[in-house]
Write a protein that holds these residues in place. Structure first.
Motif, mmCIF file in Angstrom:
data_model
loop_
_atom_site.group_PDB
_atom_site.id
_atom_site.type_symbol
_atom_site.label_atom_id
_atom_site.label_comp_id
_atom_site.label_asym_id
_atom_site.label_seq_id
_atom_site.Cartn_x
_atom_site.Cartn_y
_atom_site.Cartn_z
ATOM 1 N N ASN A 14 30.249 1.251 39.609
ATOM 2 C CA ASN A 14 28.875 0.784 39.743
ATOM 3 C C ASN A 14 28.671 -0.396 38.795
ATOM 4 O O ASN A 14 28.824 -1.551 39.181
ATOM 5 C CB ASN A 14 27.930 1.954 39.450
ATOM 6 N N ASP B 243 26.976 -2.948 42.928
ATOM 7 C CA ASP B 243 27.289 -1.518 42.975
ATOM 8 C C ASP B 243 27.825 -1.160 44.367
ATOM 9 O O ASP B 243 27.067 -0.788 45.265
ATOM 10 C CB ASP B 243 25.995 -0.752 42.669
ATOM 11 N N HIS C 43 23.281 -6.955 47.517
ATOM 12 C CA HIS C 43 22.788 -7.917 46.541
ATOM 13 C C HIS C 43 23.535 -9.211 46.788
ATOM 14 O O HIS C 43 24.243 -9.716 45.932
ATOM 15 C CB HIS C 43 23.038 -7.445 45.108
ATOM 16 N N ASN D 157 20.794 -9.802 41.377
ATOM 17 C CA ASN D 157 20.437 -8.472 40.878
ATOM 18 C C ASN D 157 21.104 -8.227 39.543
ATOM 19 O O ASN D 157 22.263 -8.618 39.344
ATOM 20 C CB ASN D 157 20.926 -7.405 41.873
ATOM 21 N N GLU D 158 20.407 -7.570 38.653
ATOM 22 C CA GLU D 158 20.997 -7.055 37.412
ATOM 23 C C GLU D 158 21.966 -8.062 36.794
ATOM 24 O O GLU D 158 23.137 -7.776 36.588
ATOM 25 C CB GLU D 158 21.730 -5.724 37.678
ATOM 26 N N GLU E 36 13.595 -1.770 44.046
ATOM 27 C CA GLU E 36 14.351 -0.534 44.295
ATOM 28 C C GLU E 36 13.476 0.631 43.841
ATOM 29 O O GLU E 36 12.857 0.568 42.789
ATOM 30 C CB GLU E 36 15.665 -0.503 43.495
ATOM 31 N N HIS F 14 15.520 6.666 44.840
ATOM 32 C CA HIS F 14 16.988 6.670 44.936
ATOM 33 C C HIS F 14 17.447 7.792 45.872
ATOM 34 O O HIS F 14 17.355 8.974 45.545
ATOM 35 C CB HIS F 14 17.537 6.888 43.530
ATOM 36 N N TRP G 45 16.101 2.612 47.526
ATOM 37 C CA TRP G 45 17.529 2.466 47.250
ATOM 38 C C TRP G 45 18.226 3.675 47.828
ATOM 39 O O TRP G 45 18.039 4.759 47.340
ATOM 40 C CB TRP G 45 17.840 2.339 45.751
ATOM 41 N N ASP H 255 24.391 6.968 48.377
ATOM 42 C CA ASP H 255 22.988 7.239 48.029
ATOM 43 C C ASP H 255 22.078 6.578 49.053
ATOM 44 O O ASP H 255 21.295 5.695 48.716
ATOM 45 C CB ASP H 255 22.676 6.762 46.607
HETATM 46 C C1 IPT Z 1 20.424 -0.272 40.245
HETATM 47 C C2 IPT Z 1 21.183 -1.360 40.948
HETATM 48 O O1 IPT Z 1 20.424 -2.518 41.096
HETATM 49 C C3 IPT Z 1 21.659 -0.947 42.299
HETATM 50 O O2 IPT Z 1 22.607 -1.893 42.725
HETATM 51 C C4 IPT Z 1 22.236 0.427 42.265
HETATM 52 O O3 IPT Z 1 23.315 0.440 41.394
HETATM 53 C C5 IPT Z 1 21.206 1.368 41.758
HETATM 54 O O4 IPT Z 1 20.825 1.021 40.478
HETATM 55 C C6 IPT Z 1 21.699 2.793 41.657
HETATM 56 O O5 IPT Z 1 22.283 3.280 42.799
HETATM 57 S S1 IPT Z 1 20.659 -0.534 38.525
HETATM 58 C C7 IPT Z 1 20.243 0.925 37.694
HETATM 59 C C8 IPT Z 1 20.886 0.888 36.334
HETATM 60 C C9 IPT Z 1 18.787 1.051 37.539
#
Ligand code: IPT
Length: 947
Positions: free
Chosen positions: A79, A173, A332, A404-405, A481, A484, A512, A548
């Motif tokens: 991830n 991820d 992303h 992203n991130e 997002e 989850h 997400w 997920d």
């Molecule tokens: C967030 C990411 O943007 C996404 O790509 C994915 O990894 C998701 O989490 C979890 O499935 S980042 C997370 C540290 C908030």
């Protein structure tokens, strides 16, 4: 320590300026299909012969493809973490190099080679000449072949590296899957043809304005026609009032073909007229606030990796529309080039995201993050430019996202600035910098429901810098997002939705994520399962965090998708006595295309619906037959076929009324106590232990106290989202819910009752539950009055408060009156409705999550029949939950994949009187206080019969 990356490493070389994708009458030759393929474990091992290689004797591989899906190397999942040392811009020596070669026939004339996606970096030779290189896996690169292409047979060779300097910018991820994973083509470039087209189609109050900028080759003149609007020969580069025109929205996706022609080429761009503005801290399209009902969409296929066949994409977008989803964040990276066109056609708002994520630098305290290192700026700007250039003509794209991130830093600010310069018509999104100074929307991920509501009220915590705070306070809010969708869940959707509906500023979010990234594998004995991180022997990995989604990797809906559909339904149906209040919750569409239908029992009909416009509510009177006892269901369905669903497709529904409360039993007749067996009506109990052995001759064993469940992914939680860092699952394990021991306190008979008292407690600890059962009968039925009392200092709440019966037989028929047909927990199961349901065994109640866990609870049950061969037991009560499973909670918890579950010829029947919610702590807020189950006294009455 670090060296600066070279320009070629950052952006490649030899390519022509990025431009839009458009349909054209210039010849296009697809180079998809079989290529010769050879792989080498490292650059040093890869022969330097691509100028002369003909692929003879090599393997074959399809293009497009992710080569690990074709037996070359293996997929790997992390991830956040880079699967290689953080040593930018360097990558390890161990770096698979894939070489691909094929020939193609060309009729002659200028041409370009187009690569739609090469992961991670490619170098290109044509007819022995190196023409350039790519950087940016999910970005298009085009190379002018005019000087190298020949009439007749040509050879193209690609060298693709698994890792490149730009891998530091591509830490999304998902599986690491190198390959030429998008289309490859040769496109003719007629001299004097159309090189690029940039369309602006604005809309206000019913009127459209069109500007078409064209780059024509060789100084040619281009003219523009819009046949459906009767416009011909328009000049380029100037604004044209096109008169009255339907606006494009995700709900009303009106498109027109704009034809750009020179003497040599005709290009067609499908255009929608719409204007995006930000006013009053709201994101508006064509003057109206829009509601985002979105999902994050990755590109993944369980057999093909990063390659998703066009028919799968169309089907999945239709599936989204069928579930009331109206927005996609292309997480992303820019999606396959055809996706925006499909979104234009079917109607989606798109957040088009640049191919950028540097999340792995988080692991080292963001040290060396390229986002704030000037040396990396060319890569950031190149990626943004390519994203915008390719997709800018699509009406569906309403926001550009920087990535992203990727932390914070100057290169992100430069990307935002570039985006504003290249395309002033679209606002810019980026979540990673919460101050939001460089962007136009305030975006967050996984914020708690309470915080979202505070943001809606503009009551969020101020930023330290008052100027930045004032700017952010003026911005609309999105959750890029949330919710989850990992394993059983997501819980808590309704509370988010309430804020989106309550406050104009909180405009919705993107779950997400849409899709699980499972990879299809088989056990040695041939049973299929979806593999996840760690199943390919990765050195470091993040397990099932890659799975997920609201749909599984085969795009089969998970329960969470059905709940999301219900929670976000755009039509409100509130039943009040003999009236239904129908609210149009769309932003642009009226309800002319909708039909209202009612059912009550076997009766039903259609209700006349007066015109209802967005935001309006109409009252509809119910006919006589619709009003009365029992449950009334009113459904809003499509009146006619649409591009995404047939007539009759359900959009929204409402219910009123209740299931009949089962009559309890009052009269008591004496019990019989003979030969070590206590007979209470149909129930036979062991005199010594007080355990129930059979009902009407049908074998059962129990009841045992049930406080635990096989931890869901959300129960297990992720530390950063947990209060005090302790997950529910950890708290339950510490409190010993999964290892209870029973001590019999007493088994007592009176003339007309059997009373059993037990104390249940975990080893090593001194908190416990006292369970009191009183069994009575009216001769026909067996009544249980149950009291569960926690004693001592309980350190945790409970997963459930229920009793478990083991049926030493596999049920072949299960029927219930209650919520169904699917699972429902205190904060999920919004999609379930009251009714009568039947399935042909416990397996049909099981939700096959990629990692087995608690699932399948049916709620609000008044009557349950579990039987085999026509014989079984009936349980009635006032709204209990039940789980009938072939497996125990321990068996579910121990399995890594569904194929690990043992064969079973029995049924675990758990009757729950209370349950803990689900929440989204796998990445987000846990179970909200109102849905938690604390250790508390629970009382209930259940009635058993033979049936
Ligand atoms: C967030 C990411 O943007 C996404 O790509 C994915 O990894 C998701 O989490 C979890 O499935 S980042 C997370 C540290 C908030």
């Amino acid at each position: 320590m670090t060296t600066a990356p070279t320009l070629q490493e950052l952006v490649g070389d030899g390519w022509i300026a990025p431009r839009a994708r458009f349909a054209t009458d210039a010849a296009l030759l697809s180079l998809n299909g079989e290529w010769s393929f050879r792989s080498s474990p490292s650059r040093a091992d890869a022969p330097d012969d691509l100028a002369s290689a003909d692929g003879a004797g090599w393997d074959r591989i399809p293009v497009p493809s992710s080569w690990p899906m074709h037996g070359h190397g293996a997929p790997a999942y992390t991830n956040v973490r880079f699967p290689f040392p953080v040593d930018p811009p360097h990558v390890p020596d161990e770096n698979t190099i894939g070489d691909l070669v094929r020939t193609f026939d060309w009729p002659g004339g200028p041409a370009l080679l187009r690569l739609d996606g090469v992961d991670a970096a490619g170098e290109v030779w044509v007819n022995g000449r190196r023409v350039g290189s790519t950087a940016g896996s999910r970005l298009v690169h085009e190379f002018d072949l005019t000087d190298v292409v020949r009439t007749g047979t040509n050879t193209v060779a690609l060298r693709v590296a698994q890792w490149a300097a730009t891998s530091y910018l591509e830490d999304q991820d998902m599986w690491w899957l190198p390959g030429v994973f998008r289309d490859v083509a040769v496109q003719a470039l007629p001299p004097g043809g159309v090189q690029d087209v940039r369309v602006e189609a604005q809309w206000a109050d019913g009127y459209g304005v069109l500007i078409v900028d064209v780059d024509a080759r060789d100084g040619a003149t281009a003219l523009v026609d819009v046949p459906s609007l009767g416009l011909t020969g328009l000049a380029t580069g100037v604004a044209h009032d096109v008169g009255r025109v339907d606006g494009w929205t995700a709900e009303t996706p009106a498109l027109v073909d704009v034809v750009v022609r020179t003497e040599a080429e005709r290009a067609t761009v499908r255009v929608g007229f719409r204007t995006i503005t930000i006013e009053d801290a709201q994101l508006k399209v064509n003057g109206r606030r829009i509601r985002i009902r979105g999902v994050n969409r990755h590109e993944h296929h369980p057999d093909l990796g990063r390659v998703v066949p066009a028919e799968v994409v169309r089907a999945e977008l239709r599936l989204m529309k069928q579930h009331n989803i109206n927005a996609i964040r292309t997480s992303h990276y820019p999606p396959h080039p055809d996706l925006p066109g499909l979104a234009d056609e079917l109607g989606f708002w798109l957040v088009d995201e640049c191919d950028l994520e540097t999340h792995g630098f988080f692991e080292v305290g963001w040290r060396g993050n390229p986002s704030d290192d000037a040396a990396w700026e060319p890569a950031y700007l190149d990626r943004m430019r390519r994203t915008i250039a390719r997709d800018r003509n699509h009406a569906s794209v309403i926001l550009w996202s920087l990535g992203n991130e990727a932390g914070t830093g100057r290169n992100l600010e430069a990307s935002a600035k570039l985006s504003h310069e290249l395309d002033p018509t679209r606002p810019v999104h980026y979540e990673g910098d919460w101050s939001s100074t460089a962007v136009d929307v305030y975006s967050r991920m996984y914020a708690h429901q309470d915080e979202v509501d505070a943001i809606g009220r503009q009551a969020e915590e101020p930023l330290p810098d008052p100027v930045a705070d004032a700017h952010r306070r003026s911005l609309p809010f999105l959750l890029c997002e949330y919710a989850h969708a990992m394993g059983n869940g997501p819980g808590g959707l309704s509370e988010y939705e309430a804020s989106f509906r309550r406050h104009p500023r909180t405009q919705g979010g993107f779950v997400w994520e849409w899709l699980e990234h499972g990879i299809r594998r088989r056990t040695p004995d041939g049973r299929e399962f979806f593999a996840y991180g760690g199943d390919f022997g990765e050195e470091i990995h993040d397990g099932n965090f890659v799975a997920d989604g609201l749909v599984d990797a085969d795009r089969r809906p998970r329960p969470g998708l059905l709940d999301y559909k219900k929670v976000i339904e755009p039509i409100g149906l509130e039943i009040d006595g003999a009236r239904v209040r129908v609210t149009d919750g769309y932003d642009f569409a009226d309800l002319a295309g909708v039909e209202l239908r009612w059912t009550r029992g076997s009766a039903g009909g259609v209700l006349a619906l007066p015109p209802v416009r967005p935001g309006e509510t109409a009252e509809v009177h119910l006919p006589e037959g619709a009003v009365g006892d029992g449950v009334l269901t009113v459904r809003a369905v499509l009146a006619a076929d649409t591009a995404w669903a047939p007539a009759g497709h359900e959009i929204a529904w409402g219910q009123a009324g209740e299931l009949p409360t089962p009559t309890s039993i009052a009269a008591r007749i004496p019990i019989e106590d003979r030969d070590g067996v206590v007979h209470v009506g149909p129930g036979a109990f062991d005199r010594r232990t007080g355990r129930l052995r059979s009902i009407g001759g049908t074998a059962v064993d129990g009841p045992a106290l049930a406080l635990w469940r096989a931890p869901t992914d959300n129960d297990l939680g992720v530390a950063q989202f947990l209060e005090g860092g302790v997950s529910d699952a950890a708290a339950w394990a510490a409190a010993g819910l999964d290892r209870l021991h029973e001590r019999r306190v007493g088994v007592r008979t009176t003339e007309d009752s059997l009373e059993v008292e037990t104390v249940i407690a975990p080893a090593a600890l001194d908190h416990r539950v006292r369970m009191r059962q009183r069994w009575t009968t009216d001769g026909d039925a067996l009544r249980l009055d149950l009291v569960l009392t926690p004693e001592g200092a309980w350190p945790s709440g409970w997963a459930r408060a229920g009793v478990e019966l083991v049926l030493p037989w596999a049920a072949d028929s299960i029927e219930w009156d209650g919520y169904g047909p699917g699972q429902r927990y205190p904060d999920t199961g919004q999609a379930q409705r009251l009714g009568k349901f039947a399935v042909d065994g416990a397996a049909a109640l099981h939700t096959d999550y990629v990692r087995p866990q608690e699932n399948g609870s049916r709620a609000g049950v008044h009557r349950l029949v579990v039987a085999r061969g026509g014989c079984g037991i009936v349980v009635t009560g006032d709204g209990f939950s039940f789980t009938a499973s072939p497996w125990t909670s321990s068996e579910l918890a121990a399995a890594a994949h569904p194929t690990d579950l043992p064969p079973s010829d029995r049924t675990r029947l758990t009757l729950d009187l209370a349950e803990h919610g689900i929440g989204t702590a796998s990445c987000g807020p846990g179970v909200l206080p109102q849905h938690r189950l604390d250790a508390r006294e629970v009382t209930a009455t259940l009635v058993f019969r033979a049936g």
